[in-house]
Scaffold this active site. Structure first.
Site, PDB file in Angstrom:
ATOM      1  N   ASN A   1      67.912  26.230  36.732  1.00 43.16           N
ATOM      2  CA  ASN A   1      67.901  25.381  35.663  1.00 43.16           C
ATOM      3  C   ASN A   1      68.740  24.218  36.005  1.00 43.16           C
ATOM      4  O   ASN A   1      68.626  22.921  35.388  1.00 43.16           O
ATOM      5  CB  ASN A   1      68.480  25.858  34.459  1.00 43.16           C
ATOM      6  CG  ASN A   1      69.965  26.334  34.403  1.00 43.16           C
ATOM      7  OD1 ASN A   1      70.441  26.613  35.619  1.00 43.16           O
ATOM      8  ND2 ASN A   1      70.558  26.943  33.576  1.00 43.16           N
TER       9      ASN A   1
ATOM     10  N   GLU B   1      78.918  33.181  37.624  1.00 42.25           N
ATOM     11  CA  GLU B   1      78.432  32.721  36.281  1.00 42.25           C
ATOM     12  C   GLU B   1      77.095  33.372  36.029  1.00 42.25           C
ATOM     13  O   GLU B   1      76.128  32.909  36.543  1.00 42.25           O
ATOM     14  CB  GLU B   1      78.694  31.269  35.953  1.00 42.25           C
ATOM     15  CG  GLU B   1      78.550  30.886  34.741  1.00 42.25           C
ATOM     16  CD  GLU B   1      77.266  30.425  34.045  1.00 42.25           C
ATOM     17  OE1 GLU B   1      76.616  31.298  33.329  1.00 42.25           O
ATOM     18  OE2 GLU B   1      76.816  29.346  34.249  1.00 42.25           O
TER      19      GLU B   1
ATOM     20  N   CYS C   1      72.852  28.228  30.264  1.00 41.79           N
ATOM     21  CA  CYS C   1      73.680  29.405  29.942  1.00 41.79           C
ATOM     22  C   CYS C   1      74.449  29.318  28.833  1.00 41.79           C
ATOM     23  O   CYS C   1      74.960  30.057  28.203  1.00 41.79           O
ATOM     24  CB  CYS C   1      74.623  29.825  31.304  1.00 41.79           C
ATOM     25  SG  CYS C   1      73.852  29.931  32.822  1.00 41.79           S
TER      26      CYS C   1
END
Ligand code: G3P
Length: 498
Positions: free
Chosen positions: A171, A266, A300
């Protein structure tokens, strides 16, 4: 088009495959195989990249190790100078890189340009921050600890880890790559980048900007290929001294297999938006739409569940629906708000969550509509905890609303998640907001705004399954160094002067 002009050398026009970058040069893989990148909009092959072999990875690791030793001795100001140069080149070439993002990951055209510019700014800021924080050490004297005379002086400074393996997600293939590359380099490390398949070509263009800046050979490398062939091989490679990973639950598997090296991870979130009765409801609606649907929810930090006090829910739902009606849906080239999600399997997964919610009685605020990878924005009201979408991360333009009777119920739902990345709370009562923030088990809580990672120097971290360590420019630099102490031992007391 990509691969032209200054970027011509990164492309093998004969077989139409992008090259990989190692030891300061662009190479074709000896595998003679390639990996296809499917355009999410057309669902046809857009680009091809090399399918690197394990042997090629070995060579990259060896070259990186050698280059790192010299780089660690390169003055900090010179490292910073090169990073500033790379940042300027990156920004200069924002248009062709953004074009790759549009074609590879269907990022809306304007957002694609923003990602590249943001990345250039991140690199420059990292150079400046690195000069400041790595230029400082510490002096300790021994007599502050019981039983000691003032006979030892400890000088501590920060030294690089060695070779950093950076694995960013689809992304933000440019921005989340440079958020790993720049801290690694300023801290004196070498870098091996394994870009995501969707986004690999944008990443190769970005790496070429670092190449053009004139970094030493072997210091920066970018290998492309199939996860099944080189994924585990890279993450378990003995030449890797640190892994910085952003992505899905693959990160959990990596953390179990990686050796005794620092990890920065992450791994997504189920970012909750808690709305109290006294909130500014127009602000809430604007943030739900922006937070839930920008880049079609593929962030996210997207708002992934709204936990709203029942008494204001109807009003907010109406406001959100009206704003959602204005979202444009279509191809990224037209800069539409909602664009096709990254792969067909992502679209199928999202659809599975929607169908589960339908079967279990969620209220559809819009009709569910999908064409190929394109899913129209959808708000699901009256979602209950027995529905998968109450807990799972759709990574798409589908947002569940859970009506709550008390703030405690909202906090409980937020904390019952395996994730703990970010969350947000909307209220005009700052004391309540801070108490709720304290109670939410997430790495960050935004008060009166949707979750977001930026500005990129802010600390960014997830609790529980959302990650390991903290990111943000300063924290990333500090994570990619270790402390080295040199202790000066003074002669025994009989030698003391005076
Ligand atoms: O999904 C990646 C995450 O880091 C989101 O970043 O900038 O959209 O908040 P951002």
């Amino acid at each position: 088009m990509a691969g032209n002009g200054v970027f011509a050398e990164i492309y093998d026009g004969e077989v139409e495959v992008y090259k990989y970058y190692a030891d300061g040069h662009w190479h074709k893989s000896s595998s003679a195989k390639s990996v296809s990148i499917i355009n999410p909009t057309t669902r046809k092959t857009q680009f091809k990249v090399q399918a690197c072999t394990q042997e090629e990875v070995n060579k990259v690791m060896e070259a990186a190790k050698v280059a790192q030793k010299a780089w660690a001795r390169t003055p900090l100001w010179k490292r910073a100078e090169l990073l500033h140069k790379a940042a300027a080149i990156l920004k200069e070439h924002k248009a062709p890189i953004a074009e790759c993002l549009v074609k590879e990951i269907a990022k809306p055209a304007k957002d694609a340009v923003t990602e590249v510019v943001r990345s250039g700014d991140l690199v420059s800021y990292t150079a400046e921050e690195g000069v400041r924080i790595l230029g400082e050490g510490k002096l300790l004297v021994s007599d502050s600890f019981p039983g000691n005379e003032r006979s030892k002086y400890c000088l501590s400074s920060k030294i690089p880890l060695g070779v950093v393996l950076a694995i960013p997600p689809f992304n933000y293939p440019v921005n989340l790559a440079v958020s790993k590359i720049a801290p690694a380099l300023i801290a004196g490390n070498a870098l091996v980048l394994k870009p995501p398949t969707q986004g690999a070509v944008a990443a190769l263009h970005m790496i070429h900007c670092f190449h053009l800046a004139g970094f030493p050979k072997g210091l920066i490398n970018c290998v492309t290929g199939k996860g099944s062939e080189i994924g585990d091989f890279l993450t378990m490679h003995p030449g890797v001294n640190c892994i910085s990973f952003t992505g899905g639950d693959t990160g959990i598997a990596i953390s179990k297999k990686a050796g005794m090296i620092p990890l920065q991870m992450e791994l997504g979130g189920k970012d909750a938006c808690i709305v109290l009765e006294d909130a500014d409801l127009d602000l809430v609606a604007a943030n739900i739409v922006k937070g839930g649907f920008s880049y079609s929810g593929q962030r996210c930090t997207a708002v992934k569940v709204v936990l709203i006090m029942d008494s204001v829910a109807d009003e907010v739902v109406e406001k959100v629906k009206s704003k959602m009606g204005k979202l444009t849906v279509g191809p990224p080239e037209d800069d539409c708000d909602i664009t096709p999600v990254v792969t067909e399997s992502s679209a199928n997964f999202i659809e599975g969550l929607v169908m589960d919610a339908k079967e279990k009685g969620a209220t559809f605020c819009q009709e569910y509509r999908r064409e190929g990878n394109l899913i129209w924005p959808l708000l699901l009201d009256h979602v209950r905890p027995d529905m998968r979408i109450a807990w799972e991360e759709p990574f798409g333009p589908v947002l569940p609303i859970i009506r709550i009777q008390s703030v405690e119920e909202g906090i409980h739902h937020c904390n019952a998640s395996n994730f703990g990345l970010q969350g947000c709370v909307f209220t005009r009562d700052i004391n309540k907001a801070i108490m709720i923030s304290d109670a939410m088990e997430t790495g960050t809580v935004q008060i009166n705004s949707a979750p977001a990672r930026g500005p990129d120097h802010f600390p960014f971290q997830g609790l529980k399954d959302s990650g390991i360590g903290s990111q943000g420019i300063t924290n990333s630099i500090n994570m990619m160094v270790k402390v080295k102490s040199t202790v000066i031992n003074l002669p025994a007391p009989s030698y003391t002067m005076g």
